[in-house]
Design a protein around this motif. Sequence first.
Motif: not given
Length: 113
Positions: A2-8, A24-32, A102-110
């Motif tokens: 995801s775009e979020l997981s690539q951010a720092s 928050a509502s928009e960002l949550l769509k990227q980490i459902p 960002i960190m939630a998305a990175k956690t999912d990427e693991l």
Amino acid sequence: MSELSQASCEVCRIGAPTVSDVEASELLKQIPNWSLINVDGVNQLQRKYKFKNFVKAMAFANQVGDIAEAEGHHPGMLVEWGKVTVTWWSHSIKGLHSNDFIMAAKTDELLSQ
């Protein structure tokens, strides 16, 4: 990925703005798979991950610790037999910052490694 997981993460100092409810509502769509929770008046992101045993749960928790240390942003974690609960929020601003998403998305990427 995801775009979020690539951010720092950016430096989050006391007084930095928290994300708005709309953001928050928009960002949550990227980490459902994450939930927005409120603990003692502090908005947080939380997700429970399930594993086959304690060893796999602990290994995942260690991976989360590694990415947290690399980004300088650290979660709350509860490791149990076959389960890890990860909670992200920005302690310095007592709420949610874009870093938490960002960190939630990175956690999912693991899980895809």
